[in-house]
Design an enzyme around this catalytic site. Structure first.
Site, PDB file in Angstrom:
ATOM      1  N   CYS A 201      43.960  34.973  37.837  1.00 48.41           N
ATOM      2  CA  CYS A 201      44.394  34.909  36.368  1.00 48.41           C
ATOM      3  C   CYS A 201      45.390  36.005  36.269  1.00 48.41           C
ATOM      4  O   CYS A 201      46.070  35.891  35.159  1.00 48.41           O
ATOM      5  CB  CYS A 201      42.972  35.351  35.798  1.00 48.41           C
ATOM      6  SG  CYS A 201      42.200  36.933  36.515  1.00 48.41           S
TER       7      CYS A 201
ATOM      8  N   GLU B 254      36.482  36.927  30.125  1.00 47.99           N
ATOM      9  CA  GLU B 254      37.649  37.536  30.818  1.00 47.99           C
ATOM     10  C   GLU B 254      38.080  36.080  31.275  1.00 47.99           C
ATOM     11  O   GLU B 254      37.739  35.386  31.913  1.00 47.99           O
ATOM     12  CB  GLU B 254      36.922  38.062  32.389  1.00 47.99           C
ATOM     13  CG  GLU B 254      36.448  39.353  31.910  1.00 47.99           C
ATOM     14  CD  GLU B 254      37.275  40.575  31.967  1.00 47.99           C
ATOM     15  OE1 GLU B 254      38.503  40.369  32.538  1.00 47.99           O
ATOM     16  OE2 GLU B 254      36.830  41.653  31.515  1.00 47.99           O
TER      17      GLU B 254
HETATM   18  P1  NAP Z   1      36.444  27.112  34.145  1.00 46.99           P
HETATM   19  O1  NAP Z   1      36.675  25.723  34.299  1.00 46.99           O
HETATM   20  O2  NAP Z   1      36.533  27.586  32.830  1.00 46.99           O
HETATM   21  O3  NAP Z   1      34.897  27.327  34.669  1.00 46.99           O
HETATM   22  C1  NAP Z   1      34.595  28.525  34.661  1.00 46.99           C
HETATM   23  C2  NAP Z   1      32.922  28.564  35.161  1.00 46.99           C
HETATM   24  O4  NAP Z   1      32.451  28.013  33.493  1.00 46.99           O
HETATM   25  C3  NAP Z   1      32.300  27.655  35.897  1.00 46.99           C
HETATM   26  O5  NAP Z   1      31.275  28.130  36.247  1.00 46.99           O
HETATM   27  C4  NAP Z   1      32.210  26.455  35.240  1.00 46.99           C
HETATM   28  O6  NAP Z   1      31.287  25.404  35.700  1.00 46.99           O
HETATM   29  C5  NAP Z   1      31.545  26.898  33.966  1.00 46.99           C
HETATM   30  N1  NAP Z   1      31.857  25.802  32.783  1.00 46.99           N
HETATM   31  C6  NAP Z   1      33.034  25.195  32.480  1.00 46.99           C
HETATM   32  N2  NAP Z   1      32.566  24.452  31.122  1.00 46.99           N
HETATM   33  C7  NAP Z   1      31.358  25.156  30.811  1.00 46.99           C
HETATM   34  C8  NAP Z   1      30.612  24.935  29.635  1.00 46.99           C
HETATM   35  N3  NAP Z   1      31.020  23.720  28.858  1.00 46.99           N
HETATM   36  N4  NAP Z   1      29.230  25.562  29.514  1.00 46.99           N
HETATM   37  C9  NAP Z   1      29.154  26.213  30.494  1.00 46.99           C
HETATM   38  N5  NAP Z   1      29.843  26.619  31.577  1.00 46.99           N
HETATM   39  C10 NAP Z   1      31.045  25.940  31.508  1.00 46.99           C
HETATM   40  O7  NAP Z   1      37.416  28.046  35.115  1.00 46.99           O
HETATM   41  P2  NAP Z   1      37.666  27.852  36.731  1.00 46.99           P
HETATM   42  O8  NAP Z   1      38.610  26.693  36.884  1.00 46.99           O
HETATM   43  O9  NAP Z   1      36.582  28.081  37.290  1.00 46.99           O
HETATM   44  O10 NAP Z   1      38.449  29.233  36.977  1.00 46.99           O
HETATM   45  C11 NAP Z   1      39.852  29.418  36.588  1.00 46.99           C
HETATM   46  C12 NAP Z   1      40.119  29.985  35.186  1.00 46.99           C
HETATM   47  O11 NAP Z   1      39.537  31.594  35.248  1.00 46.99           O
HETATM   48  C13 NAP Z   1      41.761  30.403  35.196  1.00 46.99           C
HETATM   49  O12 NAP Z   1      41.842  30.194  33.821  1.00 46.99           O
HETATM   50  C14 NAP Z   1      41.646  31.898  35.337  1.00 46.99           C
HETATM   51  O13 NAP Z   1      42.781  32.659  34.727  1.00 46.99           O
HETATM   52  C15 NAP Z   1      40.239  32.367  34.879  1.00 46.99           C
HETATM   53  N6  NAP Z   1      39.996  33.819  35.355  1.00 46.99           N
HETATM   54  C16 NAP Z   1      39.920  34.774  34.719  1.00 46.99           C
HETATM   55  C17 NAP Z   1      39.652  35.913  35.485  1.00 46.99           C
HETATM   56  C18 NAP Z   1      39.750  37.150  34.587  1.00 46.99           C
HETATM   57  O14 NAP Z   1      39.256  38.278  35.030  1.00 46.99           O
HETATM   58  N7  NAP Z   1      40.347  37.465  33.452  1.00 46.99           N
HETATM   59  C19 NAP Z   1      39.346  36.097  36.759  1.00 46.99           C
HETATM   60  C20 NAP Z   1      39.336  34.928  37.450  1.00 46.99           C
HETATM   61  C21 NAP Z   1      39.656  33.720  36.783  1.00 46.99           C
HETATM   62  P3  NAP Z   1      31.557  24.366  36.645  1.00 46.99           P
HETATM   63  O15 NAP Z   1      32.088  24.961  38.181  1.00 46.99           O
HETATM   64  O16 NAP Z   1      30.247  23.715  36.867  1.00 46.99           O
HETATM   65  O17 NAP Z   1      32.772  23.566  36.012  1.00 46.99           O
END
Ligand code: NAP
Length: 476
Positions: free
Chosen positions: A283, A249
């Site tokens: 998102c 997602e």
């Molecule tokens: P993110 O930077 O991709 O992080 C999401 C999760 O992934 C966090 O728990 C992060 O951990 C973890 N993570 C990052 N790199 C990783 C890796 N290499 N291995 C394992 N885990 C890893 O995203 P975010 O800034 O938290 O959230 C915003 C993004 O989410 C936006 O792009 C938004 O559009 C998207 N989003 C999508 C939806 C949907 O339903 N489609 C809903 C909400 C948000 P850490 O926090 O420890 O870095």
């Protein structure tokens, strides 16, 4: 209530070996709580425990799974004010939106309670050819086994619920890694689950560095990975997940098309909400707005006036609409995206200034299609206006994006509604509504770079279960 310590949950039990993760109040910038952080060794124990829990979880009866969810539901209702405050502090979410997220969390669990008793199969006639005469078939859904969940910071409760509730509803043990900046909400849900009689090892909730979480993605004992977060991270994890079932997602740059017959007052109200609630950090936040040329000028005037009037400030204030950006680094990135759009020829109609984590709501027009503000996800309080003459061309502009989560179309023309539903390359088309609209049992997810698979309780349960066929031969 804050300045406190929170344990992580390993195999259903709280553990506090350290307090290494400091969670900051996103408005004041002060440390609000100290969290126990897990490492790769703890994750390995959690995966082993989840593996042992797979059979007992699978054998739980529907009424037992439902009872666990009913407990979670009751406790979330009782602790709703505390959960709201957690969101205000750890996510900097204005209290009106924090309350709305807790309400949605409760709905998601209610829906999960219902779905836990509706996981059905089918009787399949097999005598469709002579060869199948004397055979009967049936299929049922069986839980897939241990699941690995990774969640983002922007809906730290409801998006966690969208993974753990279907897992509990269908009988999958899980290991969850919440976002490091907002782990508290998930840990409180963990505390509530310790009050149930789930089999040992059924759940682990482990804040940890992403560099320590490789096993959640790569370890073959985890049968399914469900990730919500950025596209950049999500697709890389999918490549490493190998044989696992994967749900992604991911992000978007959602668009709205406003046809010539739309009600301007209504569309302005909806687009202001969709573009700026929780500072555009959703998102499905409205990012690109295409307005029919005949109504473009009055729309622009009213829209910019409404955006200028939005109240910014302390998320604890009931009247605040626009609170802080999650980090100063992200606020700077948003400021830079606006600047670069202007350097590329875009016009800034209002806002765009930054003070620490606070970014003033901005509206741009005339931004080139290949500027980051148009083609990437801004994830901030910024929208882009563009006019169109031809409806088909407007749909093509919506599709001119690597993302495809949801889209909104304001029109009263039934032909345009049908065309939008058929042509838009997104997971959901909202008619006379913004793309930011969602009810939690809808199939929800993205096309193209925005994701893989669908959530929404029934859909997530399908993705966490496998079809198992039974064939019965009646001997002559
Ligand atoms: P993110 O930077 O991709 O992080 C999401 C999760 O992934 C966090 O728990 C992060 O951990 C973890 N993570 C990052 N790199 C990783 C890796 N290499 N291995 C394992 N885990 C890893 O995203 P975010 O800034 O938290 O959230 C915003 C993004 O989410 C936006 O792009 C938004 O559009 C998207 N989003 C999508 C939806 C949907 O339903 N489609 C809903 C909400 C948000 P850490 O926090 O420890 O870095």
């Amino acid at each position: 209530m804050f300045e406190k310590r929170y344990p992580f949950y390993l195999a259903n039990r709280p553990q506090q070996p350290n307090a290494d993760l400091a969670v900051v109040d996103k408005y004041s910038g002060e440390v609000a709580a100290h969290i126990a952080r897990a490492d790769a060794g703890v994750l390995d124990q959690a995966i082993a425990a989840a593996t042992s829990a797979a059979a007992p979880m699978r054998r739980m009866a529907a009424w037992q799974r439902k009872a666990v969810l009913n407990h979670l539901l009751a406790r979330c209702r009782e602790r709703a004010d505390e959960l709201t405050e957690v969101l205000v502090v750890e996510a900097g979410k204005p209290v009106q939106f924090a309350r709305a997220e807790v309400a949605r969390l409760i709905t998601t669990i209610e829906l999960g309670v219902e779905e836990s008793t509706r996981i059905v199969g089918e009787v399949l006639p097999l005598d469709v050819t002579e060869r199948g005469a004397g055979y009967r078939g049936m299929w049922q859904r069986v839980p897939i086994g241990p699941c690995g969940f990774i969640t983002p910071w922007n809906f730290p409760l409801n998006l966690v619920a969208h993974k753990i509730v279907p897992a509990l509803a269908c009988g999958c043990p899980f290991v969850l890694k919440p976002a490091s900046s907002t782990p508290i909400g998930a840990l409180i849900l963990g505390e509530m689950l310790t009050e149930t009689n789930l089999p040992a090892g059924a759940f682990s909730i482990l804040p940890m560095k992403s560099s320590d979480s490789a096993a959640l993605v790569e370890d073959e004992r985890i049968r399914k990975l469900s990730f919500t977060g950025s596209s950049e991270v999500g697709w890389k994890l999918r490549d490493r997940a190998r044989k696992k079932h994967v749900t992604l997602e991911l992000g978007g740059n959602a668009a709205v098309v406003i046809d010539r017959d739309a009600d301007i007052k209504d569309t302005v109200e909806r687009c202001v909400f969709g573009g700026y609630y929780q500072s555009g950090q959703s998102c499905i936040s409205v990012q690109r707005i295409y307005v029919h040329r005949e109504i473009y000028d009055p729309f622009r005037e009213k829209f910019v006036a409404a955006v200028r009037a939005l109240r910014m400030g302390d998320p604890r204030d009931e009247k605040t609409f626009v609170g802080p950006i999650i980090s100063e680094e992200d606020a700077k990135r948003i400021e830079q995206t606006i600047r670069s759009a202007v350097q590329r020829g875009g016009r800034l109609l209002c806002g765009g200034s930054r003070d620490g984590r606070m970014v003033e709501p901005a509206v741009l027009e005339g931004v080139p299609r290949d500027a980051d503000a148009a083609c990437e996800e801004i994830f901030g309080p910024v929208t882009l206006l563009e006019s169109f003459i031809d409806f088909d061309q407007a749909l093509a502009e919506v599709n001119n994006s690597r993302f495809g989560l949801q889209a909104g179309v304001f029109t009263r023309d039934i032909g345009h509604i049908q065309k939008a539903w058929d042509e838009l390359e997104v997971g959901g088309v909202m008619i006379n509504e913004i793309p930011s609209w969602r009810v939690d049992h809808m199939p929800y997810g993205g096309s193209k770079d925005s994701g893989l698979g669908r959530e929404g309780l029934r859909w997530a349960i399908e993705s966490m279960t496998e079809v198992r066929m039974l064939v019965i031969r009646t001997p002559k």
